[in-house]
Design a protein around this motif. Structure first.
Motif, PDB file in Angstrom:
ATOM      1  N   LEU A   1      66.025 -23.311  86.741  1.00 19.79           N
ATOM      2  CA  LEU A   1      66.822 -24.396  86.167  1.00 19.79           C
ATOM      3  C   LEU A   1      66.823 -25.650  87.038  1.00 19.79           C
ATOM      4  O   LEU A   1      66.489 -26.738  86.553  1.00 19.79           O
ATOM      5  N   PRO A   2      67.181 -25.571  88.318  1.00 23.26           N
ATOM      6  CA  PRO A   2      67.137 -26.799  89.121  1.00 23.26           C
ATOM      7  C   PRO A   2      65.726 -27.331  89.331  1.00 23.26           C
ATOM      8  O   PRO A   2      65.532 -28.544  89.459  1.00 23.26           O
ATOM      9  N   MET A   3      64.727 -26.432  89.360  1.00 22.89           N
ATOM     10  CA  MET A   3      63.349 -26.894  89.522  1.00 22.89           C
ATOM     11  C   MET A   3      62.907 -27.687  88.293  1.00 22.89           C
ATOM     12  O   MET A   3      62.298 -28.760  88.411  1.00 22.89           O
ATOM     13  N   ALA A   4      63.234 -27.187  87.098  1.00 21.09           N
ATOM     14  CA  ALA A   4      62.865 -27.899  85.875  1.00 21.09           C
ATOM     15  C   ALA A   4      63.589 -29.238  85.790  1.00 21.09           C
ATOM     16  O   ALA A   4      63.011 -30.252  85.371  1.00 21.09           O
ATOM     17  N   TYR A   5      64.858 -29.256  86.193  1.00 22.77           N
ATOM     18  CA  TYR A   5      65.617 -30.512  86.184  1.00 22.77           C
ATOM     19  C   TYR A   5      64.972 -31.540  87.110  1.00 22.77           C
ATOM     20  O   TYR A   5      64.871 -32.731  86.767  1.00 22.77           O
ATOM     21  N   SER A   6      64.519 -31.094  88.283  1.00 22.18           N
ATOM     22  CA  SER A   6      63.860 -32.012  89.217  1.00 22.18           C
ATOM     23  C   SER A   6      62.601 -32.607  88.599  1.00 22.18           C
ATOM     24  O   SER A   6      62.318 -33.803  88.759  1.00 22.18           O
ATOM     25  N   VAL A   7      61.834 -31.780  87.883  1.00 19.01           N
ATOM     26  CA  VAL A   7      60.621 -32.271  87.234  1.00 19.01           C
ATOM     27  C   VAL A   7      60.968 -33.290  86.147  1.00 19.01           C
ATOM     28  O   VAL A   7      60.295 -34.321  86.001  1.00 19.01           O
ATOM     29  N   THR A   8      62.024 -33.015  85.392  1.00 20.04           N
ATOM     30  CA  THR A   8      62.451 -33.966  84.367  1.00 20.04           C
ATOM     31  C   THR A   8      62.794 -35.311  84.990  1.00 20.04           C
ATOM     32  O   THR A   8      62.385 -36.374  84.502  1.00 20.04           O
ATOM     33  N   MET A   9      63.544 -35.280  86.088  1.00 21.96           N
ATOM     34  CA  MET A   9      63.964 -36.523  86.724  1.00 21.96           C
ATOM     35  C   MET A   9      62.786 -37.268  87.357  1.00 21.96           C
ATOM     36  O   MET A   9      62.713 -38.499  87.300  1.00 21.96           O
ATOM     37  N   LEU A  10      61.876 -36.528  87.975  1.00 20.84           N
ATOM     38  CA  LEU A  10      60.677 -37.170  88.517  1.00 20.84           C
ATOM     39  C   LEU A  10      59.885 -37.853  87.407  1.00 20.84           C
ATOM     40  O   LEU A  10      59.405 -38.982  87.560  1.00 20.84           O
ATOM     41  N   SER A  11      59.757 -37.161  86.291  1.00 21.71           N
ATOM     42  CA  SER A  11      59.008 -37.721  85.164  1.00 21.71           C
ATOM     43  C   SER A  11      59.710 -38.949  84.598  1.00 21.71           C
ATOM     44  O   SER A  11      59.065 -39.956  84.275  1.00 21.71           O
ATOM     45  N   TRP A  12      61.023 -38.870  84.481  1.00 24.54           N
ATOM     46  CA  TRP A  12      61.777 -40.009  83.958  1.00 24.54           C
ATOM     47  C   TRP A  12      61.593 -41.227  84.865  1.00 24.54           C
ATOM     48  O   TRP A  12      61.394 -42.352  84.407  1.00 24.54           O
ATOM     49  N   GLY A  13      61.645 -40.984  86.167  1.00 24.24           N
ATOM     50  CA  GLY A  13      61.430 -42.082  87.101  1.00 24.24           C
ATOM     51  C   GLY A  13      60.049 -42.700  86.948  1.00 24.24           C
ATOM     52  O   GLY A  13      59.885 -43.925  86.985  1.00 24.24           O
ATOM     53  N   ALA A  14      59.037 -41.849  86.765  1.00 24.23           N
ATOM     54  CA  ALA A  14      57.674 -42.356  86.592  1.00 24.23           C
ATOM     55  C   ALA A  14      57.540 -43.142  85.291  1.00 24.23           C
ATOM     56  O   ALA A  14      56.841 -44.162  85.229  1.00 24.23           O
ATOM     57  N   ILE A  15      58.218 -42.678  84.236  1.00 19.17           N
ATOM     58  CA  ILE A  15      58.164 -43.369  82.944  1.00 19.17           C
ATOM     59  C   ILE A  15      58.789 -44.757  83.045  1.00 19.17           C
ATOM     60  O   ILE A  15      58.231 -45.755  82.581  1.00 19.17           O
ATOM     61  N   GLU A  16      59.960 -44.827  83.669  1.00 20.78           N
ATOM     62  CA  GLU A  16      60.698 -46.087  83.718  1.00 20.78           C
ATOM     63  C   GLU A  16      60.167 -47.043  84.776  1.00 20.78           C
ATOM     64  O   GLU A  16      60.139 -48.256  84.569  1.00 20.78           O
ATOM     65  N   TYR A  17      59.765 -46.492  85.944  1.00 20.48           N
ATOM     66  CA  TYR A  17      59.427 -47.344  87.081  1.00 20.48           C
ATOM     67  C   TYR A  17      58.036 -47.061  87.630  1.00 20.48           C
ATOM     68  O   TYR A  17      57.785 -47.223  88.815  1.00 20.48           O
ATOM     69  N   GLY A  18      57.146 -46.627  86.758  1.00 18.31           N
ATOM     70  CA  GLY A  18      55.804 -46.287  87.203  1.00 18.31           C
ATOM     71  C   GLY A  18      55.092 -47.432  87.887  1.00 18.31           C
ATOM     72  O   GLY A  18      54.427 -47.255  88.903  1.00 18.31           O
ATOM     73  N   LYS A  19      55.243 -48.652  87.363  1.00 22.16           N
ATOM     74  CA  LYS A  19      54.558 -49.800  87.959  1.00 22.16           C
ATOM     75  C   LYS A  19      55.072 -50.067  89.367  1.00 22.16           C
ATOM     76  O   LYS A  19      54.296 -50.336  90.288  1.00 22.16           O
ATOM     77  N   SER A  20      56.393 -49.990  89.552  1.00 25.25           N
ATOM     78  CA  SER A  20      56.953 -50.203  90.889  1.00 25.25           C
ATOM     79  C   SER A  20      56.444 -49.154  91.858  1.00 25.25           C
ATOM     80  O   SER A  20      56.148 -49.437  93.016  1.00 25.25           O
ATOM     81  N   MET A  21      56.316 -47.922  91.379  1.00 27.63           N
ATOM     82  CA  MET A  21      55.826 -46.849  92.238  1.00 27.63           C
ATOM     83  C   MET A  21      54.363 -47.077  92.594  1.00 27.63           C
ATOM     84  O   MET A  21      53.939 -46.849  93.727  1.00 27.63           O
ATOM     85  N   MET A  22      53.576 -47.539  91.633  1.00 26.84           N
ATOM     86  CA  MET A  22      52.168 -47.802  91.905  1.00 26.84           C
ATOM     87  C   MET A  22      52.016 -48.951  92.894  1.00 26.84           C
ATOM     88  O   MET A  22      51.148 -48.935  93.765  1.00 26.84           O
ATOM     89  N   ASP A  23      52.898 -49.941  92.789  1.00 22.70           N
ATOM     90  CA  ASP A  23      52.842 -51.067  93.722  1.00 22.70           C
ATOM     91  C   ASP A  23      53.120 -50.611  95.149  1.00 22.70           C
ATOM     92  O   ASP A  23      52.660 -51.212  96.110  1.00 22.70           O
TER      93      ASP A  23
END
Length: 507
Positions: free
Chosen positions: A86-108
């Protein structure tokens, strides 16, 4: 828990956005990089060639072997070696959400089920590369459902499918197929995963599964645009609690605020259609929550900006974590000049497998490494430590192992049990442990005729006498009474998880 000293993932993607908006004097890009680096330290399985955390090595390479299924990979929980679903899946969801919303900032910035036995794992202090504790795998099926775990995993895969879509469309499609399957299973066969995987209850007790079902359906709608998923969250808005109240928590156990934020975006994008009235109820709850959650605030502020709306919120939590606090300490390990150096993390506290090639055994880890006053030999960059307390106090030290070894004490009972592992060895593929259980009379009166119930005992036992009743034991004849404050002990040897000890009766 505030003083548990366990290490949790510090996912601070919102900091890069706050930095631009408010101009604080912290390097949020560095904090973000270290937060993502933490997940590399938690990897299980065969490590990739681009692994940046060099003090880690391959581990858990036989996970699932006994069940004839490949369960190699995933992430270890906190400072331990259990893979809690459960906490592992939640972490993956949050990582993915961050990449979806702020992917460009992360790539920069140039950044881009359940396996193991918690009880046995907690009584060993060894590197993941040396693991001797049982790697028992637990599954969900139609007779043993887990809507919370399956729902969160469905959400994780749906969110990850969006994150991977620009880079690997075939993998994205595969994730989406499995997300749909898991959601169907979670909704069709309802139940709490801790009622099916009992050993997880002591560590991650789920409060319900309705939020995970709404969470999964919301992510599936975003990933597929299939209106049936939107209809699901609308039809179940009241009965599953999505619009019933505003919550002040967003965590691995409570996803309602995330659901409310995501559905608010649907409304702001003008896609509410016939569901607008109910989506407005979701948005009303999002307005209430957004003033207290840093990550969701960053995402929600972007949604509001796009809709030309404004919500005034306080700030300061991120700076407190990074060092703007009475201790002037960064609670993200490895960030800044002053951060915790005695982190409760097995791999970080023992010399790396690359420098200390000999095996560090279950008990040896406690004796040789856990009690060392020196700083941990490895830095688990990006770990967010548990603490400080409500008075800003923080003790940078390993807790005494006996503090964590009282799982059998029950309120109102005159005795408490201290459980420790005093030796371990391996025969073939099976690890055996010598368990010592100390019984202490914590009351002010002497105790006589003490009888103990011992469950899950599969090996030999010394220091107690069996009674005529199954699984019930009594003290030996030479121990007639346990005086106030006095102790006695017994030992047993077995492979696999430890036995469960409780008081049956006493006088």
């Amino acid at each position: 828990m505030v003083n548990s000293r366990r290490v949790f993932a510090a996912f601070v993607l919102a900091l890069t956005i706050i930095d631009a908006a408010f101009g604080f004097n912290f390097n949020y890009g560095d904090a973000l990089d270290k937060s993502l680096l933490f997940f590399e330290a938690q990897r299980s399985g065969k490590l990739p060639g681009n692994q940046r955390v060099k003090w880690r090595g391959d581990s858990g390479l036989t996970d699932g072997y006994q069940q004839k299924v490949n369960l190699v990979g995933g992430y270890y929980d906190a400072g331990d070696h259990v893979k809690f679903g459960l906490p592992m899946a939640y972490s993956v969801t949050m990582l993915s959400w961050g990449a979806i919303e702020y992917g460009k900032s992360m790539m920069d910035l140039n950044q881009m089920g359940h396996v193991g036995d918690g009880d046995s794992d907690h009584y060993c202090w060894e590197r993941a590369e040396d693991m001797t504790t049982p790697r028992t795998a637990y599954k969900l099926d139609t007779e043993h459902p887990g809507s919370d775990l399956a729902g969160e995993t469905a959400a994780a895969m749906a969110a990850a499918s969006l994150a991977f879509r620009p880079y690997n469309s075939s993998y994205s499609d595969l994730l989406l197929v499995h997300a749909k399957q898991l959601f169907w299973f979670a909704d069709r066969f309802r139940g709490l995963f801790t009622d099916s995987i009992l050993c997880a209850k002591e560590f991650y007790t789920s409060s319900g599964y309705s939020d995970e079902l709404l969470w999964a359906a919301t992510w599936l709608y975003r990933a597929t645009k299939d209106e049936s998923y939107l209809k699901y969250v609308v039809d179940n808005a009241a009965t599953m609690g999505g619009t019933g109240w505003a919550v002040k928590e967003f965590s691995w156990d409570n996803k309602y605020a995330g659901v409310q934020i995501l559905l608010s975006k649907v409304l702001m994008d003008g896609n509410g259609g016939a569901y607008t009235a109910t989506l407005k109820q979701y948005q009303a709850k999002a307005d209430y929550f957004a003033s207290s959650a840093a990550f969701l605030l960053a995402v929600y502020s972007d949604y509001l900006s796009a809709a030309k709306s404004v919500l005034t919120c306080p700030d300061g939590n991120a700076d407190y974590i990074l060092g703007k606090n009475p201790k002037s300490m960064s609670y993200i390990v490895g960030y800044g000049q002053n951060y915790p150096i005695h982190v409760h993390h097995r791999g970080a506290s023992i010399a790396s497998i690359s420098t200390l090639h000999s095996v560090v055994g279950c008990v040896q880890g406690f004796d040789a490494w856990y009690h060392r006053p020196e700083a941990n030999p490895n830095i688990v960059h990006g770990g967010l430590v548990g603490g400080p307390d409500k008075n800003d106090n923080f003790d940078d030290d390993h807790p005494h192992p006996k503090t964590a070894a009282k799982p059998y004490e029950k309120p109102g009972m005159p005795v408490e049990f201290f459980h420790s592992i005093t030796d371990s060895w391996t025969v073939g593929r099976i690890a055996y442990y010598r368990h010592k259980v100390t019984i202490k009379n914590k009351s002010e009166k002497p105790i006589t005729d003490l009888k103990l119930a011992i469950e899950n005992l599969s090996g030999s036992l010394w220091g107690l006498s069996p009674t005529q009743n199954k699984n019930i034991y009594e003290l030996p004849e030479w121990i007639k009474v346990i005086k106030p404050g006095s102790e006695c002990s017994f030992v047993y040897v077995q492979g696999g998880p430890q036995a469960k000890v409780s008081v049956q009766s006493y006088h």
